[in-house]
Design an enzyme around this catalytic site. Sequence first.
Site, PDB file in Angstrom:
ATOM      1  N   VAL A   1      54.983  18.693 -16.280  1.00 15.49           N
ATOM      2  CA  VAL A   1      56.386  18.614 -15.862  1.00 15.49           C
ATOM      3  C   VAL A   1      56.733  17.187 -15.439  1.00 15.49           C
ATOM      4  CG1 VAL A   1      56.457  21.048 -15.169  1.00 15.49           C
ATOM      5  CG2 VAL A   1      55.745  19.322 -13.490  1.00 15.49           C
TER       6      VAL A   1
ATOM      7  N   HIS B   1      56.893  23.971 -19.619  1.00 23.33           N
ATOM      8  CA  HIS B   1      57.061  24.360 -18.213  1.00 23.33           C
ATOM      9  C   HIS B   1      58.167  23.583 -17.509  1.00 23.33           C
ATOM     10  CE1 HIS B   1      52.628  25.938 -18.172  1.00 23.33           C
ATOM     11  NE2 HIS B   1      53.446  26.713 -18.837  1.00 23.33           N
TER      12      HIS B   1
ATOM     13  N   CYS C   1      78.575  26.757  -7.864  1.00 21.46           N
ATOM     14  CA  CYS C   1      78.633  28.093  -7.252  1.00 21.46           C
ATOM     15  C   CYS C   1      78.141  28.122  -5.800  1.00 21.46           C
ATOM     16  CB  CYS C   1      77.816  29.077  -8.089  1.00 21.46           C
ATOM     17  SG  CYS C   1      76.042  28.882  -7.883  1.00 21.46           S
TER      18      CYS C   1
HETATM   19  P1  NAD Z   1      44.655  22.506 -14.734  1.00 21.11           P
HETATM   20  O1  NAD Z   1      44.780  21.807 -13.427  1.00 21.11           O
HETATM   21  O2  NAD Z   1      44.433  23.968 -14.750  1.00 21.11           O
HETATM   22  O3  NAD Z   1      43.464  21.853 -15.582  1.00 21.11           O
HETATM   23  C1  NAD Z   1      43.331  20.474 -15.744  1.00 21.11           C
HETATM   24  C2  NAD Z   1      42.233  20.243 -16.765  1.00 21.11           C
HETATM   25  O4  NAD Z   1      42.203  18.857 -17.032  1.00 21.11           O
HETATM   26  C3  NAD Z   1      40.836  20.650 -16.301  1.00 21.11           C
HETATM   27  O5  NAD Z   1      40.211  21.420 -17.307  1.00 21.11           O
HETATM   28  C4  NAD Z   1      40.126  19.310 -16.097  1.00 21.11           C
HETATM   29  O6  NAD Z   1      38.744  19.385 -16.399  1.00 21.11           O
HETATM   30  C5  NAD Z   1      40.844  18.435 -17.094  1.00 21.11           C
HETATM   31  N1  NAD Z   1      40.841  17.012 -16.767  1.00 21.11           N
HETATM   32  C6  NAD Z   1      40.821  16.413 -15.547  1.00 21.11           C
HETATM   33  N2  NAD Z   1      40.867  15.081 -15.682  1.00 21.11           N
HETATM   34  C7  NAD Z   1      40.944  14.831 -17.014  1.00 21.11           C
HETATM   35  C8  NAD Z   1      41.043  13.636 -17.790  1.00 21.11           C
HETATM   36  N3  NAD Z   1      41.100  12.425 -17.215  1.00 21.11           N
HETATM   37  N4  NAD Z   1      41.102  13.748 -19.143  1.00 21.11           N
HETATM   38  C9  NAD Z   1      41.051  14.969 -19.747  1.00 21.11           C
HETATM   39  N5  NAD Z   1      40.949  16.126 -19.056  1.00 21.11           N
HETATM   40  C10 NAD Z   1      40.925  16.059 -17.708  1.00 21.11           C
HETATM   41  O7  NAD Z   1      45.978  22.122 -15.539  1.00 21.11           O
HETATM   42  P2  NAD Z   1      46.713  22.828 -16.749  1.00 21.11           P
HETATM   43  O8  NAD Z   1      45.717  23.403 -17.694  1.00 21.11           O
HETATM   44  O9  NAD Z   1      47.699  21.831 -17.222  1.00 21.11           O
HETATM   45  O10 NAD Z   1      47.504  24.078 -16.148  1.00 21.11           O
HETATM   46  C11 NAD Z   1      48.002  24.219 -14.867  1.00 21.11           C
HETATM   47  C12 NAD Z   1      49.512  24.097 -14.670  1.00 21.11           C
HETATM   48  O11 NAD Z   1      49.700  22.977 -13.847  1.00 21.11           O
HETATM   49  C13 NAD Z   1      50.427  23.852 -15.818  1.00 21.11           C
HETATM   50  O12 NAD Z   1      51.316  24.917 -15.824  1.00 21.11           O
HETATM   51  C14 NAD Z   1      51.209  22.570 -15.475  1.00 21.11           C
HETATM   52  O13 NAD Z   1      52.603  22.795 -15.651  1.00 21.11           O
HETATM   53  C15 NAD Z   1      50.970  22.376 -14.028  1.00 21.11           C
HETATM   54  N6  NAD Z   1      50.829  20.987 -13.504  1.00 21.11           N
HETATM   55  C16 NAD Z   1      51.396  19.909 -14.119  1.00 21.11           C
HETATM   56  C17 NAD Z   1      51.174  18.631 -13.609  1.00 21.11           C
HETATM   57  C18 NAD Z   1      51.840  17.445 -14.292  1.00 21.11           C
HETATM   58  O14 NAD Z   1      52.927  17.582 -14.824  1.00 21.11           O
HETATM   59  N7  NAD Z   1      51.186  16.282 -14.295  1.00 21.11           N
HETATM   60  C19 NAD Z   1      50.365  18.442 -12.506  1.00 21.11           C
HETATM   61  C20 NAD Z   1      49.804  19.563 -11.905  1.00 21.11           C
HETATM   62  C21 NAD Z   1      50.044  20.828 -12.420  1.00 21.11           C
END
Ligand code: NAD
Length: 262
Positions: free
Chosen positions: A123, A139, A170
């Site tokens: 996001v 998302h 609203c």
């Molecule tokens: P998650 O937190 O569940 O998983 C993150 C994954 O990234 C893990 O498997 C981890 O091992 C891996 N990872 C960590 N550092 C990395 C790197 N440098 N390079 C490659 N991989 C790496 O996140 P998700 O699967 O995106 O799902 C969780 C939800 O969190 C989503 O719905 C998302 O919308 C939301 N979210 C988004 C943000 C953002 O926009 N940056 C931040 C936090 C959460």
Amino acid sequence: MGLKMNPPEEHLNRQMAGVAFPIPSGLVQALRNARHVTVLTGSGISAESGVPTFRDAQTGLWSKFKPEELATRGAFQRNPKLVWDWYAWRRELVAQAQPNAAHLALVELERRASGFTLITQNVDGLHQRAGSRDVVELHGNITRVKCFEEGLVVPTWKETDETPPRCPRCGGRLRPDVVWFGEMLPADAIDRAFAASQACNVFFSIGTSTLVHPAAALPFEALQHTAMVVEINPCSTPLTARAHYALRGTAGEVLPDLLRML
Ligand code: NAD
């Protein structure tokens, strides 16, 4: 037609100077022949920009809350100020972050590929800030707000002492334009994501734990439709055992090296 490549160079098949991460030659070949490449990203791709992933421990003031307990309609109804303030803090983190080498490598991959779809669960808008032109946001986007009552995006509103601020149409409370746990994903985004996963020759799953559905189903959809599936993640996920290639490195180290090999 496959990827538009740089002119062939004799030494391409050798371990190129400056390429630290071993990139499988089968993957390089598949990318060169691919008519369509689809990429799914998760919060891990933004970790090297300093944006914490969902599963990273929260820091400071927010360490006593679980994201799953703040990112819901119920949480907002119970305590709208708390949820608004948490997103305001995350919005500030994102505003200070810069796109990293992985975001930039995907811009270059889009430029070189004949067909390309970038789907993100993030996001943070960092793909767009890096220069990616057509991003399927599953998302939502933390930089936008919408009315909690009507669901319409609100571009401007009046600042008052009240937190969260009110919808100028609203009078309902404003909330971030993100998909909370238990909410439906935007139908057009999920339709485009499934279509691109079914149609691609190579599918990348980058920086996602493959736990949050329906996004987690996309790489399996690509597998069913005979795409080569590649995971880039330092840790294993439910996809790892099924992926054709699981590249165990960070997105910021693997993607630029992959680009150099094309
Ligand atoms: P998650 O937190 O569940 O998983 C993150 C994954 O990234 C893990 O498997 C981890 O091992 C891996 N990872 C960590 N550092 C990395 C790197 N440098 N390079 C490659 N991989 C790496 O996140 P998700 O699967 O995106 O799902 C969780 C939800 O969190 C989503 O719905 C998302 O919308 C939301 N979210 C988004 C943000 C953002 O926009 N940056 C931040 C936090 C959460």
